[in-house]
Write a protein that holds these residues in place. Structure first.
Motif, PDB file in Angstrom:
ATOM      1  N   ASP A 127       0.805  -1.217   0.000  1.00  0.00           N
ATOM      2  CA  ASP A 127       0.000   0.000   0.000  1.00  0.00           C
ATOM      3  C   ASP A 127       0.837   1.266   0.000  1.00  0.00           C
ATOM      4  O   ASP A 127       0.325   2.358  -0.292  1.00  0.00           O
ATOM      5  CB  ASP A 127      -0.933  -0.009   1.214  1.00  0.00           C
ATOM      6  CG  ASP A 127      -2.295   0.574   0.887  1.00  0.00           C
ATOM      7  OD1 ASP A 127      -2.595   0.736  -0.307  1.00  0.00           O
ATOM      8  OD2 ASP A 127      -3.053   0.873   1.830  1.00  0.00           O
ATOM      9  N   MET A 128       2.120   1.160   0.329  1.00  0.00           N
ATOM     10  CA  MET A 128       3.003   2.322   0.303  1.00  0.00           C
ATOM     11  C   MET A 128       3.616   2.523  -1.078  1.00  0.00           C
ATOM     12  O   MET A 128       4.063   3.618  -1.405  1.00  0.00           O
ATOM     13  CB  MET A 128       4.123   2.163   1.343  1.00  0.00           C
ATOM     14  CG  MET A 128       3.622   2.030   2.768  1.00  0.00           C
ATOM     15  SD  MET A 128       2.701   3.496   3.304  1.00  0.00           S
ATOM     16  CE  MET A 128       4.032   4.702   3.345  1.00  0.00           C
ATOM     17  N   MET A 129       3.636   1.462  -1.893  1.00  0.00           N
ATOM     18  CA  MET A 129       4.279   1.523  -3.199  1.00  0.00           C
ATOM     19  C   MET A 129       3.300   1.802  -4.335  1.00  0.00           C
ATOM     20  O   MET A 129       3.684   2.354  -5.368  1.00  0.00           O
ATOM     21  CB  MET A 129       5.000   0.203  -3.482  1.00  0.00           C
ATOM     22  CG  MET A 129       6.078  -0.155  -2.488  1.00  0.00           C
ATOM     23  SD  MET A 129       7.477   0.983  -2.536  1.00  0.00           S
ATOM     24  CE  MET A 129       8.135   0.605  -4.147  1.00  0.00           C
ATOM     25  N   PHE A 130       2.035   1.410  -4.137  1.00  0.00           N
ATOM     26  CA  PHE A 130       1.037   1.575  -5.196  1.00  0.00           C
ATOM     27  C   PHE A 130      -0.253   2.109  -4.596  1.00  0.00           C
ATOM     28  O   PHE A 130      -0.763   1.575  -3.608  1.00  0.00           O
ATOM     29  CB  PHE A 130       0.771   0.230  -5.890  1.00  0.00           C
ATOM     30  CG  PHE A 130      -0.213   0.299  -7.028  1.00  0.00           C
ATOM     31  CD1 PHE A 130       0.186   0.778  -8.269  1.00  0.00           C
ATOM     32  CD2 PHE A 130      -1.530  -0.099  -6.859  1.00  0.00           C
ATOM     33  CE1 PHE A 130      -0.715   0.847  -9.329  1.00  0.00           C
ATOM     34  CE2 PHE A 130      -2.434  -0.044  -7.902  1.00  0.00           C
ATOM     35  CZ  PHE A 130      -2.029   0.437  -9.141  1.00  0.00           C
ATOM     36  N   LYS A 131      -0.771   3.190  -5.189  1.00  0.00           N
ATOM     37  CA  LYS A 131      -2.009   3.808  -4.736  1.00  0.00           C
ATOM     38  C   LYS A 131      -3.092   3.573  -5.786  1.00  0.00           C
ATOM     39  O   LYS A 131      -3.055   4.139  -6.874  1.00  0.00           O
ATOM     40  CB  LYS A 131      -1.809   5.305  -4.502  1.00  0.00           C
ATOM     41  CG  LYS A 131      -0.772   5.633  -3.430  1.00  0.00           C
ATOM     42  CD  LYS A 131      -1.170   5.067  -2.063  1.00  0.00           C
ATOM     43  CE  LYS A 131      -0.140   5.419  -0.998  1.00  0.00           C
ATOM     44  NZ  LYS A 131      -0.491   4.813   0.315  1.00  0.00           N
ATOM     45  N   ARG A 132      -4.044   2.729  -5.429  1.00  0.00           N
ATOM     46  CA  ARG A 132      -5.105   2.373  -6.368  1.00  0.00           C
ATOM     47  C   ARG A 132      -6.095   3.506  -6.544  1.00  0.00           C
ATOM     48  O   ARG A 132      -6.506   4.160  -5.587  1.00  0.00           O
ATOM     49  CB  ARG A 132      -5.853   1.139  -5.858  1.00  0.00           C
ATOM     50  CG  ARG A 132      -6.767   0.508  -6.873  1.00  0.00           C
ATOM     51  CD  ARG A 132      -7.876  -0.259  -6.206  1.00  0.00           C
ATOM     52  NE  ARG A 132      -8.842   0.651  -5.575  1.00  0.00           N
ATOM     53  CZ  ARG A 132     -10.009   0.260  -5.076  1.00  0.00           C
ATOM     54  NH1 ARG A 132     -10.340  -1.002  -5.085  1.00  0.00           N
ATOM     55  NH2 ARG A 132     -10.829   1.131  -4.539  1.00  0.00           N
ATOM     56  N   SER A 133      -6.500   3.749  -7.799  1.00  0.00           N
ATOM     57  CA  SER A 133      -7.517   4.768  -8.086  1.00  0.00           C
ATOM     58  C   SER A 133      -8.797   4.155  -8.640  1.00  0.00           C
ATOM     59  O   SER A 133      -9.890   4.664  -8.382  1.00  0.00           O
ATOM     60  CB  SER A 133      -6.968   5.804  -9.076  1.00  0.00           C
ATOM     61  OG  SER A 133      -6.544   5.185 -10.285  1.00  0.00           O
ATOM     62  N   ASN A 134      -8.670   3.057  -9.412  1.00  0.00           N
ATOM     63  CA  ASN A 134      -9.846   2.401  -9.988  1.00  0.00           C
ATOM     64  C   ASN A 134      -9.651   0.890  -9.997  1.00  0.00           C
ATOM     65  O   ASN A 134      -8.512   0.394  -9.998  1.00  0.00           O
ATOM     66  CB  ASN A 134     -10.101   2.871 -11.427  1.00  0.00           C
ATOM     67  CG  ASN A 134     -10.534   4.321 -11.493  1.00  0.00           C
ATOM     68  OD1 ASN A 134     -11.542   4.705 -10.900  1.00  0.00           O
ATOM     69  ND2 ASN A 134      -9.775   5.146 -12.208  1.00  0.00           N
ATOM     70  N   CYS A 135     -10.753   0.183 -10.025  1.00  0.00           N
ATOM     71  CA  CYS A 135     -10.715  -1.275 -10.117  1.00  0.00           C
ATOM     72  C   CYS A 135     -11.815  -1.740 -11.062  1.00  0.00           C
ATOM     73  O   CYS A 135     -12.943  -1.232 -11.017  1.00  0.00           O
ATOM     74  CB  CYS A 135     -10.896  -1.910  -8.739  1.00  0.00           C
ATOM     75  SG  CYS A 135     -10.937  -3.718  -8.766  1.00  0.00           S
ATOM     76  N   TYR A 136     -11.482  -2.689 -11.930  1.00  0.00           N
ATOM     77  CA  TYR A 136     -12.446  -3.253 -12.880  1.00  0.00           C
ATOM     78  C   TYR A 136     -12.331  -4.775 -12.805  1.00  0.00           C
ATOM     79  O   TYR A 136     -11.230  -5.318 -12.660  1.00  0.00           O
ATOM     80  CB  TYR A 136     -12.148  -2.780 -14.299  1.00  0.00           C
ATOM     81  CG  TYR A 136     -11.954  -1.291 -14.419  1.00  0.00           C
ATOM     82  CD1 TYR A 136     -13.039  -0.436 -14.598  1.00  0.00           C
ATOM     83  CD2 TYR A 136     -10.674  -0.727 -14.349  1.00  0.00           C
ATOM     84  CE1 TYR A 136     -12.859   0.935 -14.703  1.00  0.00           C
ATOM     85  CE2 TYR A 136     -10.494   0.637 -14.458  1.00  0.00           C
ATOM     86  CZ  TYR A 136     -11.581   1.467 -14.631  1.00  0.00           C
ATOM     87  OH  TYR A 136     -11.397   2.824 -14.736  1.00  0.00           O
ATOM     88  N   LYS A 137     -13.463  -5.450 -12.921  1.00  0.00           N
ATOM     89  CA  LYS A 137     -13.462  -6.897 -12.757  1.00  0.00           C
ATOM     90  C   LYS A 137     -14.255  -7.582 -13.855  1.00  0.00           C
ATOM     91  O   LYS A 137     -15.293  -7.097 -14.287  1.00  0.00           O
ATOM     92  CB  LYS A 137     -14.064  -7.282 -11.394  1.00  0.00           C
ATOM     93  CG  LYS A 137     -13.321  -6.736 -10.192  1.00  0.00           C
ATOM     94  CD  LYS A 137     -13.986  -7.173  -8.891  1.00  0.00           C
ATOM     95  CE  LYS A 137     -13.258  -6.592  -7.688  1.00  0.00           C
ATOM     96  NZ  LYS A 137     -13.864  -7.042  -6.404  1.00  0.00           N
ATOM     97  N   GLY A 138     -13.744  -8.725 -14.276  1.00  0.00           N
ATOM     98  CA  GLY A 138     -14.462  -9.618 -15.163  1.00  0.00           C
ATOM     99  C   GLY A 138     -14.443 -11.007 -14.555  1.00  0.00           C
ATOM    100  O   GLY A 138     -13.783 -11.238 -13.535  1.00  0.00           O
ATOM    101  N   GLU A 139     -15.125 -11.923 -15.182  1.00  0.00           N
ATOM    102  CA  GLU A 139     -15.158 -13.288 -14.645  1.00  0.00           C
ATOM    103  C   GLU A 139     -13.779 -13.927 -14.628  1.00  0.00           C
ATOM    104  O   GLU A 139     -13.453 -14.707 -13.734  1.00  0.00           O
ATOM    105  CB  GLU A 139     -16.122 -14.136 -15.482  1.00  0.00           C
ATOM    106  CG  GLU A 139     -16.299 -15.549 -14.963  1.00  0.00           C
ATOM    107  CD  GLU A 139     -17.276 -16.356 -15.801  1.00  0.00           C
ATOM    108  OE1 GLU A 139     -17.321 -17.588 -15.628  1.00  0.00           O
ATOM    109  OE2 GLU A 139     -17.991 -15.753 -16.639  1.00  0.00           O
TER     110      GLU A 139
END
Length: 261
Positions: free
Chosen positions: A58-70
Motif C-alpha cells: 500500500d506504500m508503493m502503489f495507490k489504487r484509483s480504480n478497479c475493474y473486474k471480469g469473470e
C-alpha cells in the motif's frame, strides 16, 4: 509457496490464480502478505472453480480504480516511487475458443478505457509460438487468434529468461503463463526481467517480474525484435525516413517512433 516467495524476493505486488474462494477476508490477505500494510482486490470463484486475488504494498502503489471480469481483475493507480500512472491486470484465460475470444475482447475494452501504460499477467491458457508447447508443429486457430490479438494490441511478450515452459503435466509441457506489456512500460522500466520461481507441488511455476532500475533522463530510441519480424517494417522505415528529409539524425530517429508503434 507464497510465503517462500515473499521471503526470498522483495515483493511489491502479488497475484494468485485459482484461489477457489468465494469470499476472501482482510485477515486472509494479511496472513498471506505477512502484515496489514497491503491493498487488495479479488474476483470470487464460481463455487470451487477459478478465483483471482491481487495484492500490493500500500506504500508503493495507490489504487484509483478497479475493474473486474469473470476471468480478469484490473487495478489502475500510481506507482509512488516514480510517479508512474499505470494499470495491472491479472488474467486467467478460458479453455474454449469462443470463451477465449470473449476474454480478449473484454481486455481490449479495459485497456482502451484506462488509457495508461498496461501490464497484463497471468495464465492466458494459450501459446504464442510453436516453441511454447512440447511436440507442437503448428499453431491452432485459437493460438493464431491470440497471437493476432497481442499484435493488434501492440503488446510485448516479456521473454522468460531461465526456462522454456511454465506448465507441466506428465509428459506435456507448455508456456501458458506470461507477462504482456506495452512499449511505454518498457520505456519506463528498461531493465525489466521475467523469470520462473520454484514449482513445488503445483502443475505451474510462478512468474517473477524483476525491475532493477527505473528510467532516468531522456528516453532513448529503442529497437524491438518484434519490429523486424513484421512484414511491413522495412518498407515503413524506408518511406518514413525519405519523408523526413535532411533533418538531424537523432531527430529523425525520434520521429520514427510514432509510425513504428
Amino acid at each position: 509457496m507464497v510465503k517462500t516467495l515473499k521471503k526470498k524476493y522483495n515483493v511489491n505486488m502479488l497475484g494468485l490464480l485459482e484461489t477457489k474462494r468465494e469470499v476472501i477476508s482482510k485477515y486472509d490477505v494479511a496472513r498471506i502478505w505477512g502484515n496489514s500494510s497491503v491493498g487488495w482486490e479479488f474476483v470470487e470463484s464460481a463455487r470451487a472453480a477459478g478465483g483471482l486475488l491481487l495484492m500490493w504494498d500500500d506504500m508503493m502503489f495507490k489504487r484509483s480504480n478497479c475493474y473486474k471480469g469473470e476471468r480478469w481483475l484490473c487495478i489502475e493507480g500510481l506507482l509512488t516511487k516514480n510517479n508512474f500512472q499505470c494499470a495491472f491486470c491479472l488474467v486467467y484465460g478460458a479453455h474454449e475458443r469462443e470463451e477465449k475470444r470473449v476474454v480478449w475482447e473484454e481486455l481490449s475494452y479495459i485497456v482502451g478505457l484506462c488509457q495508461v501504460p498496461f501490464c497484463l499477467l497471468g495464465d492466458f491458457n494459450e501459446i504464442l509460438q510453436v516453441e511454447d508447447r512440447k511436440g507442437v508443429m503448428s499453431l491452432s486457430v485459437s493460438a493464431e487468434e491470440f497471437k493476432s490479438w497481442v499484435q493488434d494490441m501492440q503488446l510485448l511478450d516479456l521473454p522468460l529468461t531461465d526456462r522454456k515452459f511454465t506448465w507441466f503435466r506428465g509428459q506435456s509441457c507448455s508456456r501458458l503463463d506470461r507477462v504482456l506489456v506495452n512499449i511505454k512500460w518498457v520505456e519506463e522500466f528498461p531493465d525489466i526481467r521475467l523469470k520462473g520461481g520454484p514449482r513445488g507441488l503445483s502443475d505451474y511455476c510462478p512468474l517473477i517480474v524483476e525491475v532493477t532500475s527505473i528510467r532516468g533522463g531522456p528516453r532513448p530510441f529503442r529497437s524491438l525484435d518484434s519490429w523486424f519480424t513484421h512484414e511491413g517494417f522495412l518498407r515503413t522505415v524506408k518511406n518514413e525516413w525519405q519523408n523526413l528529409g535532411g533533418g538531424p539524425f537523432l531527430g529523425k530517429l525520434k520521429a520514427l517512433t510514432l509510425p513504428l508503434r
